[in-house]
Write a protein that holds these residues in place. Structure first.
Motif, short mmCIF file in Angstrom:
data_model
loop_
_atom_site.label_atom_id
_atom_site.label_comp_id
_atom_site.label_asym_id
_atom_site.label_seq_id
_atom_site.Cartn_x
_atom_site.Cartn_y
_atom_site.Cartn_z
N ARG A 70 -43.69 -74.37 -75.44
CA ARG A 70 -42.40 -73.76 -75.76
C ARG A 70 -41.31 -74.74 -75.37
N ARG A 71 -40.28 -74.77 -76.19
CA ARG A 71 -39.16 -75.70 -75.97
C ARG A 71 -37.94 -74.92 -75.54
N ARG A 72 -37.23 -75.49 -74.57
CA ARG A 72 -35.96 -74.92 -74.10
C ARG A 72 -35.01 -76.11 -73.94
N LYS A 101 -42.26 -67.24 -66.61
CA LYS A 101 -41.28 -68.26 -67.00
C LYS A 101 -40.87 -68.16 -68.45
N ARG A 103 -39.12 -66.35 -71.73
CA ARG A 103 -37.98 -65.49 -72.03
C ARG A 103 -38.20 -64.81 -73.38
N GLU A 106 -38.41 -66.31 -77.25
CA GLU A 106 -38.80 -67.72 -77.32
C GLU A 106 -40.01 -67.90 -78.23
#
Length: 344
Positions: A70-72, A101, A103, A106
């Motif tokens: 996953r990218r943030r 962790k 959200r 996402e």
């Protein structure tokens, strides 16, 4: 009864990490009330009688283990997922690490054209939404996923291409399980043909085995344990076949604890009837069996609900003697291990 009643010492070297080849060459311990015979699974036609019926779980294991990202912003994090159950319309419950962790909203990319949106958590499990048609989802999952081997095998080696065939029964049909009905892994087409020639009949039922089958019992008083629920179905045709065998005096022998739990769930009202839904049946000593006349099963983990089930069928002292014999004769244990045929 106490959890310690179902404990025993198992040498690490008896835990099988690969199946026997060919499948039916695995060893078979045949146990009655006062006799034990050491045979091979391929000897089943000589052990069973014409008119006996084997009840087979036709669930199909899905490649439920996924590794994604996953990218943030610029930050990229790895996410491990194990799919658990299909909630419909692309929504799945899953074990996710690290769950806390993530959200809501996402996206997680699992590669192979498979991605999902995280839609929150329920009871420690994540909710993943896949925006694919059922056929496209199955194809992408086959590319991206790995077979969900039991934790005690994955602790010793990772899943590989061999497991795609080894951890699937030859009659698997209805996709949805995240663990195999492992007693059924011993059957191959030559053995099935030999059993048919012997006059042994077959009935297919479905129980989608869940990951909860590997969860440890954490209470000392086993009456306080609560089983995980699994979805299953006994069709009208299956119920009629089993009833006909019982009327004719044949034995009904489930292959695997999953098939046994399902048909006994369908018979809780007294007679076996067509049944569909979720079962959390917990079979322990004192249970009244209404359908099963025996059981073919592998050798189980100490202190597990499956040890409690076989003890309910054969008696706790008898199971202790059977397992002591199996250990002394170096039978191979657990999912890829050898088999037993238990005839109370």
């Amino acid at each position: 009864m106490r959890l310690s009643d179902f404990d025993f010492d198992l040498p690490q070297g008896l835990i099988a990490t690969r199946p026997a080849r060919p499948r039916s060459s695995a060893r078979l311990l045949v146990a009655g009330p006062d006799r034990i015979d050491d045979l091979r699974v391929l000897d089943l036609p000589a052990v069973l009688r014409p008119g006996d019926r084997l009840v087979l779980n036709d669930t199909r294991v899905i490649p439920a283990r996924l590794e994604g990202t996953r990218r943030r912003g610029e930050a990229v994090a790895r996410i491990a997922a194990t799919l658990l159950s299909d909630r419909g319309e692309g929504l799945w419950t899953a074990l996710l690490k690290p769950l806390r962790k993530l959200r809501e909203g996402e996206a997680i990319d699992f590669g192979g054209g498979l991605s999902a949106t995280f839609e929150g958590a329920e009871a420690g499990q994540g909710l993943l939404r896949f925006a694919l048609s059922p056929d496209a989802f199955a194809e992408a999952l086959a590319r991206a996923g790995r077979m969900p081997l039991p934790p005690y095998i994955e602790a010793l080696r990772p899943a590989d291409d061999h497991d795609c065939e080894d951890y699937q029964t030859v009659w698997a049909a209805r996709a949805g399980a995240v663990a195999a009905p492992t007693a059924s892994l011993h059957f191959d087409e030559p053995l099935l043909a030999a059993l048919r020639a012997r006059g042994v009949d077959f009935t297919h039922v479905t129980l989608h085995v869940g990951a909860g089958t590997f969860l440890p019992v954490k209470v000392d008083d086993i009456a306080e344990h609560r089983m995980h629920a699994e979805w299953g179905e006994v069709t009208g045709e299956a119920a009629a076949e089993i009833a006909a065998t019982r009327r004719a005096g044949g034995r009904v022998i489930p292959v695997g604890t999953t098939a046994l739990r399902l048909i006994e769930s369908a018979a809780r009202g007294g007679d076996l009837r067509p049944w569909r839904g979720e079962t959390d049946i917990f079979i322990t000593p004192g249970f009244e069996f209404r359908v099963a006349d025996g059981l073919m099963t592998n050798f189980h983990l100490p202190r597990s609900t499956l040890m409690m089930l076989v003890s309910a069928l054969m008696g706790l002292d008898r199971v202790r003697a059977i397992y002591a014999h199996a250990i002394a004769e170096r039978y191979r244990f657990f999912s890829y291990g050898d088999a037993s045929l238990l005839l109370p």
